[in-house]
Design an enzyme around this catalytic site. Structure first.
Site, PDB file in Angstrom:
ATOM      1  N   HIS A   1       0.843  -1.191   0.000  1.00 12.35           N
ATOM      2  CA  HIS A   1       0.000   0.000   0.000  1.00 12.35           C
ATOM      3  C   HIS A   1       0.881   1.245   0.000  1.00 12.35           C
ATOM      4  O   HIS A   1       2.096   1.159   0.208  1.00 12.35           O
ATOM      5  CB  HIS A   1      -0.945   0.002   1.214  1.00 12.35           C
TER       6      HIS A   1
HETATM    7  P1  TYD Z   1      -1.545  -2.442   7.607  1.00 12.73           P
HETATM    8  O1  TYD Z   1      -1.104  -1.033   7.799  1.00 12.73           O
HETATM    9  O2  TYD Z   1      -2.159  -2.798   6.273  1.00 12.73           O
HETATM   10  O3  TYD Z   1      -0.310  -3.398   7.933  1.00 12.73           O
HETATM   11  P2  TYD Z   1       0.717  -4.151   6.952  1.00 12.73           P
HETATM   12  O4  TYD Z   1       1.146  -3.192   5.896  1.00 12.73           O
HETATM   13  O5  TYD Z   1       1.825  -4.572   7.858  1.00 12.73           O
HETATM   14  O6  TYD Z   1      -0.003  -5.337   6.403  1.00 12.73           O
HETATM   15  O7  TYD Z   1      -2.537  -2.818   8.754  1.00 12.73           O
HETATM   16  C1  TYD Z   1      -3.044  -4.142   8.912  1.00 12.73           C
HETATM   17  C2  TYD Z   1      -4.405  -4.065   9.598  1.00 12.73           C
HETATM   18  O8  TYD Z   1      -4.268  -3.531  10.915  1.00 12.73           O
HETATM   19  C3  TYD Z   1      -5.390  -3.192   8.849  1.00 12.73           C
HETATM   20  O9  TYD Z   1      -6.590  -3.905   8.696  1.00 12.73           O
HETATM   21  C4  TYD Z   1      -5.626  -2.018   9.747  1.00 12.73           C
HETATM   22  C5  TYD Z   1      -5.144  -2.429  11.105  1.00 12.73           C
HETATM   23  N1  TYD Z   1      -4.414  -1.338  11.782  1.00 12.73           N
HETATM   24  C6  TYD Z   1      -5.025  -0.654  12.827  1.00 12.73           C
HETATM   25  O10 TYD Z   1      -6.176  -0.925  13.209  1.00 12.73           O
HETATM   26  N2  TYD Z   1      -4.327   0.363  13.455  1.00 12.73           N
HETATM   27  C7  TYD Z   1      -3.072   0.708  13.058  1.00 12.73           C
HETATM   28  O11 TYD Z   1      -2.478   1.644  13.650  1.00 12.73           O
HETATM   29  C8  TYD Z   1      -2.465   0.008  11.961  1.00 12.73           C
HETATM   30  C9  TYD Z   1      -1.091   0.347  11.490  1.00 12.73           C
HETATM   31  C10 TYD Z   1      -3.168  -1.010  11.356  1.00 12.73           C
END
Ligand code: TYD
Length: 141
Positions: free
Chosen positions: A51
């Protein structure tokens, strides 16, 4: 202030007593910190990220383990290896990122400039390219 993506964190300590690394908001990184989170117990070989953020700025560091981060500005992809607790990667807005877990037990820590907001995410690569082509980010600030 100008910042390279890869930052050498400040270190205090000795071989006998061990080391302490640190950074300070708005001094070592160009933004105030509103949120800190970390990712752990990730199986080796896992790919995360995939992303970009419209406005969020982040500092990524790996206090233990080895994580490869590929940053993509829509034209060029650059690979960074977070393999030391003394290294951190500054990811300003507008970079697509893919993260690869290389070593068991690796922990990814993130200091972020804002609270969690799903609307700030771009999770579709074609949409990301559209934002780049429309000049949404200047990549200079
Ligand atoms: P994401 O930022 O997509 O993590 P990665 O890039 O490591 O896969 O986040 C994964 C999930 O966690 C997403 O559904 C949203 C949730 N999330 C929160 O609820 N709070 C946060 O501060 C973060 C970073 C993610």
């Amino acid at each position: 202030m100008s910042f390279d993506h890869l930052i050498q964190l400040r270190i205090n300590g000795s071989e006998d007593a061990g080391y302490l690394s640190f950074f300070e908001a708005e001094k070592d990184i160009p933004f105030p910190i509103k949120r800190v989170y970390y990712t752990y117990n990730v199986p080796v070989g896992t790919k995360r990220g995939m992303h970009a953020h419209k406005t969020l700025q982040q500092l990524l560091w790996c206090p233990y383990g080895e994580i490869e981060v590929i940053l993509d500005d829509g034209k060029e992809k650059t690979s960074y290896l977070l393999d030391s607790p003394e290294k951190a990667l500054l990811v300003l807005k507008g970079y697509w990122r893919n993260l690869y877990w290389k070593k068991e037990g690796s922990v990814l820590c993130v200091a972020a400039s804002d609270y969690y907001d799903e609307d700030d995410y771009i999770r579709d690569y074609d949409e990301f390219i559209k934002y780049v082509k429309e000049g949404y980010w200047s990549y200079e600030d």
